[in-house]
Write a protein that holds these residues in place. Structure first.
Motif, PDB file in Angstrom:
ATOM      1  N   THR A 335      41.427  49.699 -52.240  1.00  0.00           N
ATOM      2  CA  THR A 335      42.773  49.588 -51.671  1.00  0.00           C
ATOM      3  C   THR A 335      43.760  49.116 -52.737  1.00  0.00           C
ATOM      4  O   THR A 335      44.887  49.642 -52.855  1.00  0.00           O
ATOM      5  N   ARG A 336      43.353  48.132 -53.530  1.00  0.00           N
ATOM      6  CA  ARG A 336      44.215  47.681 -54.620  1.00  0.00           C
ATOM      7  C   ARG A 336      44.401  48.787 -55.663  1.00  0.00           C
ATOM      8  O   ARG A 336      45.463  48.887 -56.286  1.00  0.00           O
ATOM      9  N   PHE A 337      43.387  49.607 -55.837  1.00  0.00           N
ATOM     10  CA  PHE A 337      43.506  50.763 -56.734  1.00  0.00           C
ATOM     11  C   PHE A 337      44.670  51.656 -56.299  1.00  0.00           C
ATOM     12  O   PHE A 337      45.491  52.092 -57.121  1.00  0.00           O
ATOM     13  N   LEU A 338      44.756  51.929 -54.999  1.00  0.00           N
ATOM     14  CA  LEU A 338      45.852  52.766 -54.505  1.00  0.00           C
ATOM     15  C   LEU A 338      47.208  52.097 -54.732  1.00  0.00           C
ATOM     16  O   LEU A 338      48.188  52.766 -55.104  1.00  0.00           O
ATOM     17  N   ALA A 339      47.266  50.780 -54.510  1.00  0.00           N
ATOM     18  CA  ALA A 339      48.518  50.063 -54.762  1.00  0.00           C
ATOM     19  C   ALA A 339      48.906  50.162 -56.229  1.00  0.00           C
ATOM     20  O   ALA A 339      50.089  50.329 -56.567  1.00  0.00           O
ATOM     21  N   ASP A 525      49.673  45.852 -52.488  1.00  0.00           N
ATOM     22  CA  ASP A 525      48.652  45.048 -53.148  1.00  0.00           C
ATOM     23  C   ASP A 525      48.515  43.683 -52.463  1.00  0.00           C
ATOM     24  O   ASP A 525      47.403  43.172 -52.273  1.00  0.00           O
ATOM     25  N   GLY A 526      49.649  43.080 -52.092  1.00  0.00           N
ATOM     26  CA  GLY A 526      49.594  41.786 -51.409  1.00  0.00           C
ATOM     27  C   GLY A 526      48.955  41.876 -50.043  1.00  0.00           C
ATOM     28  O   GLY A 526      48.161  41.004 -49.652  1.00  0.00           O
ATOM     29  N   ALA A 527      49.257  42.944 -49.295  1.00  0.00           N
ATOM     30  CA  ALA A 527      48.665  43.105 -47.969  1.00  0.00           C
ATOM     31  C   ALA A 527      47.161  43.367 -48.056  1.00  0.00           C
ATOM     32  O   ALA A 527      46.405  42.994 -47.154  1.00  0.00           O
ATOM     33  N   THR A 530      46.011  39.832 -48.493  1.00  0.00           N
ATOM     34  CA  THR A 530      46.509  39.031 -47.362  1.00  0.00           C
ATOM     35  C   THR A 530      47.059  37.664 -47.757  1.00  0.00           C
ATOM     36  O   THR A 530      47.831  37.076 -47.010  1.00  0.00           O
ATOM     37  N   LEU A 531      46.683  37.125 -48.918  1.00  0.00           N
ATOM     38  CA  LEU A 531      47.219  35.847 -49.378  1.00  0.00           C
ATOM     39  C   LEU A 531      47.428  35.943 -50.885  1.00  0.00           C
ATOM     40  O   LEU A 531      46.487  36.261 -51.628  1.00  0.00           O
ATOM     41  N   VAL A 532      48.659  35.674 -51.334  1.00  0.00           N
ATOM     42  CA  VAL A 532      48.971  35.824 -52.758  1.00  0.00           C
ATOM     43  C   VAL A 532      49.744  34.604 -53.248  1.00  0.00           C
ATOM     44  O   VAL A 532      50.399  33.900 -52.470  1.00  0.00           O
ATOM     45  N   GLY A 533      49.654  34.382 -54.559  1.00  0.00           N
ATOM     46  CA  GLY A 533      50.396  33.301 -55.208  1.00  0.00           C
ATOM     47  C   GLY A 533      50.951  33.767 -56.536  1.00  0.00           C
ATOM     48  O   GLY A 533      50.588  34.834 -57.052  1.00  0.00           O
TER      49      GLY A 533
END
Length: 908
Positions: A335-339, A525-527, A530-533
């Protein structure tokens, strides 16, 4: 206050020392060493390894690092710089970014982050008082090292033979070579000295803060701000700038020591605020050498047939649809790859399509995800509305970054974007309206029309759908008018402006689009997580993104797919250990260096593979018509020309460059339907007159009028749209495009003009007119059989004809042709002259012709003006000019035979 000034002078002296070495290598090679901070970081760790881990005495350890290790690194960098001679700016930047990533990745593999490392103080700790303020001997020594090194280097450059050669290599490499001094040796010496200064700054910094490769690397990037204060040229001013920044940071820490808002990040962000401010508001910085603007030969333009590419896209889509069936244990990575595919599409639009360098795209991810989270979670906005708002918020920030692109395109834009990314992190990441000081931001997944995408598989398919839409959007942009303008801008901004399109509008548009798409990538990428900083959006990631994008092969969207796979999926399948990330950083850095120094065709498909791929293609019936035969009623000219305009008039034109008067009170006319010659010896000011007429050179006095309307206050693009077209002595073609693409832009660029909407959308009438005028110009100039050839592959004579055809396709009233027969043989020149007369007779345009081939001048010109030392010394018919004693003395050497056989009258 004095203790803070003393502390600021101490740390500022270290920054200044690094900045002086940076400016020295930049001045002598035209290559800006983005890895300068990484070299200092490597020196600090090397000193730590020798002294603290292996007990080597500090003088010996420092000597080994500064006097042995740093010169060896300097020799290696000098070799890389030699291989980059003649390379494009993007290749130079990617090579130096590659060095930074390689050093950074190597250091983190050898000294993994997280461990506490501190170099014990090695300089004397004794102190004395200065106006009641204690000053340590260590501070005094650190300050003295910087002062003495800068003073010694300045004296060396001004007094020694090698130093004088270093200064000369910037201005005239060929002259230096002819005097028996090898430019490569001079540059090698500069790289050694610059690396030694970076090493010395690293050793001096080592005991002042905990050892961390990233922290020291970006701390020494402070030197970029000092270099900007010195105009990237003056060593004393650069050193003073380093001291000023050091003192400024120290005082800001004093006054904002307890600040928790934006003011709390002012001290650490000061160098980058200075850098960005100077690039936005300061007078233009003098460029160090012409070598910076030489272009590497254009890579061959072979692409797989459209049917093969379509089949490949369908296969790729099928694989991605099937990912949950074989990659369920790595759904987050996929999923992050697609982002990241979306992110690389955004960055590629800016870097690979428009040819601009951006080192801040991870910042747009951060802006997008922060804005989305606050709107969707805190304000309760719907998922689609919050996504669109996040993209809209990023657009004006992209426009802000386009300001340096307008004033200082190229290297200084790269510096501005890097500074922006670092300042954003240090000043804004910890603010409540971004990531805040807590555990991070919650990024929800969508629920649309009652369908929830909370699950990993569901959100993967949702992200795949968004990625497909963005990919189609970017492909559409690259094939639209804006895409054609961006590719032309990448090849020749001057040529595009002279064709009528506002280059600044194109730059702002692509920055806004790229920033918005980057923000969308951040949300996806954040979704996924689900939790980012804020720690996930470090500025060094932007450098890695740029390097990976540049080494990825293929066109849109293939480069984005390959780059995202290398960044996200490949490391995830190897291991989740942080060392894998560091190893990939090292790999990407080395690959970027290798890519930058490779031959231009090294990154393209092998010759043996191309026929095989071509045989797989499905042959669609061609819908492209052959070039039309010029008709007696060509497409209309501008209204002024159609109404019988008076043409171009130059009145008392004066141009000065400093104290040199290049053009002195020149007056001349060029009327529609006639060919006017402008001749004179080399250096007479002919091309300067053309530059002033087309708006590329600032006039000091006089006026330029077209159809009795002043043009003097307009730029090149507006003058082109008013009816003033031109060619260039050094051809300004769009080398990555075909002949047809180049000729078509002669007409289409004028339609784009200054209107942002017109850059994006072409009306049906405009498309029809562009095709018509393109076909006519191709046929008129005999380029029909070459229409689909890449311009970079053509011979000089053919390229000259393409530039003329581009003018013929435009809706111009007057054409300024600057030595158009240069490089042509006698037969080609005669044919060229016949085409010029046909263009005048069929189109009714006027031509002002700068030319050294006197047989061409005498055979086609109705009137001739003669310049000598910037002053007009004669004007009239060819016969009158030939008979002028002043012309014979100044230009013909008292021999009218130089004109060749004289015509009985003017051109009929």
């Amino acid at each position: 206050m004095l203790p803070f000034i003393v502390a600021g002078l101490t740390i500022g002296s270290v920054f200044a020392l690094a900045a002086v070495g940076l400016v020295l290598t930049y001045k002598t090679s035209g290559i800006f060493n983005f890895a300068h901070g990484a070299l200092a970081s490597a020196a600090a760790f090397g000193f730590y390894w020798l002294r603290d881990l292996h007990g080597v005495s500090w003088p010996l350890a420092a000597a080994l690092v500064v006097l042995v290790g740093a010169p060896l690194v300097g020799l290696l960098l000098a070799r890389i710089a030699d291989l980059l001679a003649g390379a494009s700016l993007a290749m130079k930047v990617v090579a130096m970014v590659g060095v930074l990533l390689a050093v950074q990745g190597g250091l983190q593999l050898l000294f993994p982050p997280g461990e506490s490392r501190q170099v014990a103080s090695f300089l004397p700790s004794d102190s004395f008082e200065l106006f009641g303020t204690p000053v340590t001997v260590a501070q005094l020594i650190t300050f003295a090292v910087g002062v003495l090194a800068t003073a010694g280097l300045t004296v060396f450059l001004r007094r020694s033979r090698t130093g004088l050669a270093m200064r000369a290599v910037v201005d005239d490499t060929e002259l230096l070579d002819s005097m028996g001094v090898a430019p490569q040796r001079v540059r090698r010496t500069a790289w050694i000295i610059g690396s030694m200064m970076a090493g010395a700054s690293g050793v001096l910094l080592a005991p002042l803060l905990p050892l961390d490769a990233t922290s020291i690397t970006f701390l020494v990037v402070t030197a970029f701000g000092a270099a900007a204060i010195g105009g990237f040229s003056s060593l004393p001013l650069t050193y003073a700038g380093g001291l000023a920044i050091g003192v400024g940071q120290s005082l800001l820490q004093k006054y904002f020591v307890d600040a928790t808002g934006i003011a709390g990040g002012l001290a650490s962000s000061l160098p980058f605020l200075v850098l960005f401010g100077l690039l936005v508001f300061a007078p233009r910085v003098r460029r160090p050498s012409a070598a910076e603007f030489l272009r590497r030969a254009t890579r061959p333009a072979w692409t797989a047939p459209s049917s093969v590419r379509l089949a490949g896209a369908l296969v790729l889509l099928g694989v991605l649809v099937a990912v949950p069936s074989f990659g369920a244990d790595q759904m987050l990575a996929w999923t992050r790859f697609l982002a990241y595919v979306v992110l690389f599409l955004a960055l590629g639009l800016l870097v690979r399509t428009s040819g601009q360098v951006s080192l801040a795209h991870v910042s747009f991810m951060a802006i997008g995800v922060a804005a989305f989270s606050h709107l969707a979670v805190d304000q309760g906005w719907s998922w689609p509305a919050a996504l669109l708002a996040a993209a809209a918020i990023a657009a004006p920030i992209g426009a802000l970054l386009a300001v340096p692109a307008i004033r200082f395109p190229g290297l200084y834009l790269a510096l501005a974007t890097l500074g922006f990314g670092i300042a954003l992190q240090q000043m804004f990441y910890a603010q409540d309206f971004m990531f805040g000081a807590g555990a991070g931001l919650t990024v929800p997944r969508p629920e649309l029309a009652g369908v929830s995408f909370e699950g990993d598989t569901g959100f993967y398919y949702f992200t795949l759908a968004v990625t497909a839409i963005v990919a189609l959007l970017v492909v559409g942009i690259t094939r639209s008018r804006l895409g054609r303008l961006l590719r032309a801008m990448s090849d020749s901004p001057t040529g595009l402006a002279a064709s009528g399109a506002s280059v600044n509008v194109s730059r702002v548009l692509v920055f806004c689009l790229s920033a918005s798409i980057g923000a969308v990538a951040g949300v996806l990428d954040g979704a996924a997580q689900t939790l980012v900083g804020g720690d996930q959006y470090q500025p060094i990631l932007s450098l890695q993104l740029f390097a990976v994008l540049m080494i990825a092969v293929g066109g849109v969207p293939w480069y984005a797919v390959m780059a995202a796979f290398g960044m996200v999926v490949a490391p995830a399948y190897i291991s989740t250990d942080p060392s894998v990330t560091y190893a990939f950083m090292l790999l990407f850095g080395c690959s970027a260096i290798a890519f930058a120094v490779m031959p231009p065709d090294a990154g393209t498909a092998p010759m043996w593979l191309r026929p095989l791929v071509d045989r797989l293609a499905v042959r669609w019936p061609s819908r492209r018509r052959p070039p039309a035969i010029p008709t007696a009623a060509p497409a209309p000219l501008p209204a002024a020309a159609a109404a019988g305009g008076t043409g171009l008039r130059v009145e008392d034109l004066t141009v000065r460059f400093g104290g040199l008067v290049a053009v002195d009170g020149v007056t001349l006319d060029a009327r529609p339907g006639t060919i006017t010659g402008l001749i004179g010896p080399n250096g007479a000011g002919k091309s300067t007159v053309f530059g002033a007429c087309s708006g590329l050179v600032n006039r000091s006095g006089g006026q330029v009028l077209l159809d009795d309307r002043l043009l003097s206050r307009f730029g090149p693009a507006v003058r082109a749209r008013r009816g003033l077209g031109r060619t260039f002595q050094q051809m300004e073609l769009f080398d990555s495009g075909t002949v047809r693409d180049n000729v078509a832009l002669g007409c289409e660029a004028g339609f784009a003009g200054f209107n942002p909407l017109a850059h994006l959308i072409a009306s049906r009438r405009q498309r029809r007119l562009v095709r018509q005028r393109t076909d006519e110009a191709l046929a008129m100039c005999g380029l029909g059989e070459l229409a689909d050839r890449q311009v970079a592959s053509l011979a000089t004579g053919q390229r000259r004809m393409v530039e003329l055809a581009r003018c013929a396709a435009g809706r111009y009233e007057i054409l300024l042709l600057d030595e158009p027969s240069s490089g042509l043989d006698k037969v080609e020149t005669e044919r060229f002259g016949r085409i010029l007369t046909e263009i005048v007779e069929q189109r009714g345009v006027g031509i002002l012709l700068v030319e050294h081939d006197m047989s061409l001048i005498t055979s086609i010109c109705d009137e001739v003006h003669v310049l000598d030392f910037g002053t007009k010394i004669a004007a009239g018919s060819v016969g009158e000019v030939v008979a002028s004693a002043a012309v014979q003395a100044a230009y013909l050497g008292h021999s009218s035979d130089a004109f060749g056989p004289q015509p009985e009258g003017t051109r009929s």
